[in-house]
Design a protein around this motif. Structure first.
Motif, PDB file in Angstrom:
ATOM      1  N   GLU A 154       0.840  -1.206   0.000  1.00  0.00           N
ATOM      2  CA  GLU A 154       0.000   0.000   0.000  1.00  0.00           C
ATOM      3  C   GLU A 154       0.873   1.253   0.000  1.00  0.00           C
ATOM      4  OE1 GLU A 154      -3.539   2.059   2.689  1.00  0.00           O
ATOM      5  OE2 GLU A 154      -2.749   0.103   3.277  1.00  0.00           O
ATOM      6  N   PHE A 155       1.938   1.232   0.808  1.00  0.00           N
ATOM      7  CA  PHE A 155       2.872   2.364   0.850  1.00  0.00           C
ATOM      8  C   PHE A 155       3.545   2.562  -0.504  1.00  0.00           C
ATOM      9  CE2 PHE A 155       7.316   3.769   1.528  1.00  0.00           C
ATOM     10  CZ  PHE A 155       7.051   5.070   1.909  1.00  0.00           C
ATOM     11  N   MET A 156       4.007   1.480  -1.110  1.00  0.00           N
ATOM     12  CA  MET A 156       4.686   1.581  -2.411  1.00  0.00           C
ATOM     13  C   MET A 156       3.735   2.127  -3.483  1.00  0.00           C
ATOM     14  SD  MET A 156       7.702   0.795  -1.649  1.00  0.00           S
ATOM     15  CE  MET A 156       8.590   0.546  -3.151  1.00  0.00           C
ATOM     16  N   ASN A 157       2.491   1.693  -3.469  1.00  0.00           N
ATOM     17  CA  ASN A 157       1.500   2.217  -4.415  1.00  0.00           C
ATOM     18  C   ASN A 157       1.225   3.692  -4.168  1.00  0.00           C
ATOM     19  OD1 ASN A 157       1.100  -0.104  -5.951  1.00  0.00           O
ATOM     20  ND2 ASN A 157      -0.411  -0.915  -4.522  1.00  0.00           N
ATOM     21  N   PHE A 158       1.190   4.078  -2.895  1.00  0.00           N
ATOM     22  CA  PHE A 158       1.001   5.483  -2.529  1.00  0.00           C
ATOM     23  C   PHE A 158       2.131   6.338  -3.114  1.00  0.00           C
ATOM     24  CE2 PHE A 158       1.922   9.004   0.340  1.00  0.00           C
ATOM     25  CZ  PHE A 158       0.687   9.641   0.421  1.00  0.00           C
ATOM     26  N   VAL A 159       3.374   5.890  -2.952  1.00  0.00           N
ATOM     27  CA  VAL A 159       4.533   6.614  -3.475  1.00  0.00           C
ATOM     28  C   VAL A 159       4.474   6.679  -4.999  1.00  0.00           C
ATOM     29  CG1 VAL A 159       7.055   6.567  -3.711  1.00  0.00           C
ATOM     30  CG2 VAL A 159       6.002   6.054  -1.493  1.00  0.00           C
ATOM     31  N   LYS A 160       4.151   5.555  -5.624  1.00  0.00           N
ATOM     32  CA  LYS A 160       4.066   5.503  -7.090  1.00  0.00           C
ATOM     33  C   LYS A 160       3.029   6.493  -7.615  1.00  0.00           C
ATOM     34  CE  LYS A 160       3.003   2.296 -10.814  1.00  0.00           C
ATOM     35  NZ  LYS A 160       2.574   0.920 -11.130  1.00  0.00           N
ATOM     36  N   LYS A 161       1.838   6.503  -7.001  1.00  0.00           N
ATOM     37  CA  LYS A 161       0.776   7.427  -7.426  1.00  0.00           C
ATOM     38  C   LYS A 161       1.216   8.876  -7.274  1.00  0.00           C
ATOM     39  CE  LYS A 161      -3.289   4.604  -6.476  1.00  0.00           C
ATOM     40  NZ  LYS A 161      -4.448   4.431  -5.586  1.00  0.00           N
ATOM     41  N   ASP A 162       1.846   9.193  -6.146  1.00  0.00           N
ATOM     42  CA  ASP A 162       2.285  10.562  -5.910  1.00  0.00           C
ATOM     43  C   ASP A 162       3.349  10.982  -6.926  1.00  0.00           C
ATOM     44  OD1 ASP A 162       2.112  12.924  -3.973  1.00  0.00           O
ATOM     45  OD2 ASP A 162       4.279  12.555  -4.082  1.00  0.00           O
ATOM     46  N   MET A 163       4.281  10.096  -7.198  1.00  0.00           N
ATOM     47  CA  MET A 163       5.335  10.423  -8.171  1.00  0.00           C
ATOM     48  C   MET A 163       4.758  10.589  -9.574  1.00  0.00           C
ATOM     49  SD  MET A 163       8.631   8.245  -7.062  1.00  0.00           S
ATOM     50  CE  MET A 163       9.656   8.780  -5.704  1.00  0.00           C
ATOM     51  N   MET A 164       3.809   9.735  -9.941  1.00  0.00           N
ATOM     52  CA  MET A 164       3.175   9.854 -11.264  1.00  0.00           C
ATOM     53  C   MET A 164       2.410  11.168 -11.372  1.00  0.00           C
ATOM     54  SD  MET A 164       4.307   7.278 -12.803  1.00  0.00           S
ATOM     55  CE  MET A 164       3.392   7.236 -14.302  1.00  0.00           C
ATOM     56  N   LYS A 165       1.734  11.552 -10.291  1.00  0.00           N
ATOM     57  CA  LYS A 165       1.005  12.823 -10.265  1.00  0.00           C
ATOM     58  C   LYS A 165       1.983  13.983 -10.457  1.00  0.00           C
ATOM     59  CE  LYS A 165      -0.622  14.679  -6.437  1.00  0.00           C
ATOM     60  NZ  LYS A 165      -1.381  14.814  -5.180  1.00  0.00           N
ATOM     61  N   ARG A 166       3.124  13.923  -9.811  1.00  0.00           N
ATOM     62  CA  ARG A 166       4.135  14.986  -9.934  1.00  0.00           C
ATOM     63  C   ARG A 166       4.686  15.061 -11.350  1.00  0.00           C
ATOM     64  NH1 ARG A 166       5.556  17.062  -5.059  1.00  0.00           N
ATOM     65  NH2 ARG A 166       4.841  15.894  -3.269  1.00  0.00           N
ATOM     66  N   VAL A 167       4.874  13.911 -11.990  1.00  0.00           N
ATOM     67  CA  VAL A 167       5.374  13.884 -13.372  1.00  0.00           C
ATOM     68  C   VAL A 167       4.346  14.521 -14.307  1.00  0.00           C
ATOM     69  CG1 VAL A 167       5.939  12.344 -15.308  1.00  0.00           C
ATOM     70  CG2 VAL A 167       6.928  11.930 -13.049  1.00  0.00           C
ATOM     71  N   ARG A 168       3.057  14.178 -14.117  1.00  0.00           N
ATOM     72  CA  ARG A 168       2.013  14.776 -14.946  1.00  0.00           C
ATOM     73  C   ARG A 168       1.946  16.285 -14.764  1.00  0.00           C
ATOM     74  NH1 ARG A 168      -0.691   9.966 -13.585  1.00  0.00           N
ATOM     75  NH2 ARG A 168      -1.696  10.926 -11.797  1.00  0.00           N
ATOM     76  N   ILE A 169       2.061  16.760 -13.540  1.00  0.00           N
ATOM     77  CA  ILE A 169       2.025  18.205 -13.255  1.00  0.00           C
ATOM     78  C   ILE A 169       3.206  18.894 -13.917  1.00  0.00           C
ATOM     79  CG2 ILE A 169       2.281  19.938 -11.437  1.00  0.00           C
ATOM     80  CD1 ILE A 169       0.594  18.063  -9.649  1.00  0.00           C
ATOM     81  N   SER A 170       4.398  18.329 -13.810  1.00  0.00           N
ATOM     82  CA  SER A 170       5.571  18.983 -14.398  1.00  0.00           C
ATOM     83  C   SER A 170       5.517  18.953 -15.926  1.00  0.00           C
ATOM     84  CB  SER A 170       6.862  18.348 -13.877  1.00  0.00           C
ATOM     85  OG  SER A 170       6.931  16.995 -14.192  1.00  0.00           O
ATOM     86  N   LYS A 171       4.906  17.921 -16.534  1.00  0.00           N
ATOM     87  CA  LYS A 171       4.760  17.896 -17.996  1.00  0.00           C
ATOM     88  C   LYS A 171       3.812  18.986 -18.447  1.00  0.00           C
ATOM     89  CE  LYS A 171       5.835  13.103 -19.086  1.00  0.00           C
ATOM     90  NZ  LYS A 171       5.309  11.810 -19.556  1.00  0.00           N
ATOM     91  N   ARG A 172       2.735  19.222 -17.669  1.00  0.00           N
ATOM     92  CA  ARG A 172       1.777  20.282 -18.006  1.00  0.00           C
ATOM     93  C   ARG A 172       2.423  21.667 -17.927  1.00  0.00           C
ATOM     94  NH1 ARG A 172      -2.689  19.508 -14.092  1.00  0.00           N
ATOM     95  NH2 ARG A 172      -2.150  17.369 -13.812  1.00  0.00           N
ATOM     96  N   GLU A 173       3.351  21.817 -16.996  1.00  0.00           N
ATOM     97  CA  GLU A 173       4.004  23.126 -16.817  1.00  0.00           C
ATOM     98  C   GLU A 173       4.986  23.425 -17.943  1.00  0.00           C
ATOM     99  OE1 GLU A 173       5.631  22.990 -12.911  1.00  0.00           O
ATOM    100  OE2 GLU A 173       3.687  23.238 -11.948  1.00  0.00           O
ATOM    101  N   LEU A 174       5.459  22.397 -18.634  1.00  0.00           N
ATOM    102  CA  LEU A 174       6.392  22.616 -19.734  1.00  0.00           C
ATOM    103  C   LEU A 174       5.616  23.113 -20.910  1.00  0.00           C
ATOM    104  CD1 LEU A 174       8.615  19.425 -19.514  1.00  0.00           C
ATOM    105  CD2 LEU A 174       9.213  21.735 -18.810  1.00  0.00           C
TER     106      LEU A 174
END
Length: 193
Positions: free
Chosen positions: A173-193
């Protein structure tokens, strides 16, 4: 505890650690002053082994590897804290632990990068020499231990019934939580580019 209060406390603790080290480095580097004769002394020492374990075992893994370990530790602490909040487990002990651990890790990173080690200054005779950063990290660990003790006392049946399957499920559950958060951050940074 509010986010800006935590950030302010972290900044203040890091500033205090570095101010003490700058003051000692400038004015008190050659001092050896007993605080409690035979037990505790003010004794500035430059620890170029980067850690207590490194000093104890006379190991030196170098600045780069030690810095990477500190950064990984900070990321892990950050995500464990976010996970605890997401699971509604944010208590005073958890908040204090986060503040102490992150402050200690930032101080440790500053020590590695700018001091090429750590300026330790409180000597426990026959044991080791430490600094404020070491106290912060120890307090962070103590807060986690206290949190676990309180949780077990409040939930004795629940904690005694858990086994390896529940532990593995929590880690997943913790690993999935980290994965989701990191994926969300990647999507946000791609939108900002």
């Amino acid at each position: 505890m509010r986010k800006h209060v935590k950030q302010l406390l972290i900044i203040l603790l890091v500033f205090l650690d570095q101010a003490i080290k700058l003051t000692i480095s400038a004015f008190f580097l050659s001092y050896n002053v007993p605080i409690i004769k035979g037990y505790i002394s003010f004794l500035p020492v430059h620890n170029d082994k980067y850690s207590y374990l490194g000093s104890l075992l006379n190991l030196n893994f170098g600045k780069a590897l030690n810095s990477i370990i500190v950064v990984i530790s900070m990321i892990l602490i950050y995500y464990l804290y976010k996970f605890a909040i997401a699971k509604n487990k944010s208590t005073r002990f958890v908040n204090a632990s986060f503040i102490f651990f992150i402050s200690g890790c930032i101080c440790s990173l500053i020590d590695r990068v700018f001091w090429s080690g750590s300026l330790d200054y409180i000597s426990l005779h026959g044991f080791f020499v430490f600094d404020l950063k070491d106290v912060l990290l120890s307090l962070g660990a103590a807060m986690i231990v206290l949190e676990v003790i309180v949780y077990i006392k409040q939930n004795p049946k629940k904690t005694l019934k858990t086994g390896i399957k529940e532990d593995i499920a929590l880690i997943k559950e913790f690993m999935n939580f980290v994965k989701k958060d990191m994926m969300k951050r990647v999507r946000i940074s791609k939108r900002e580019l």
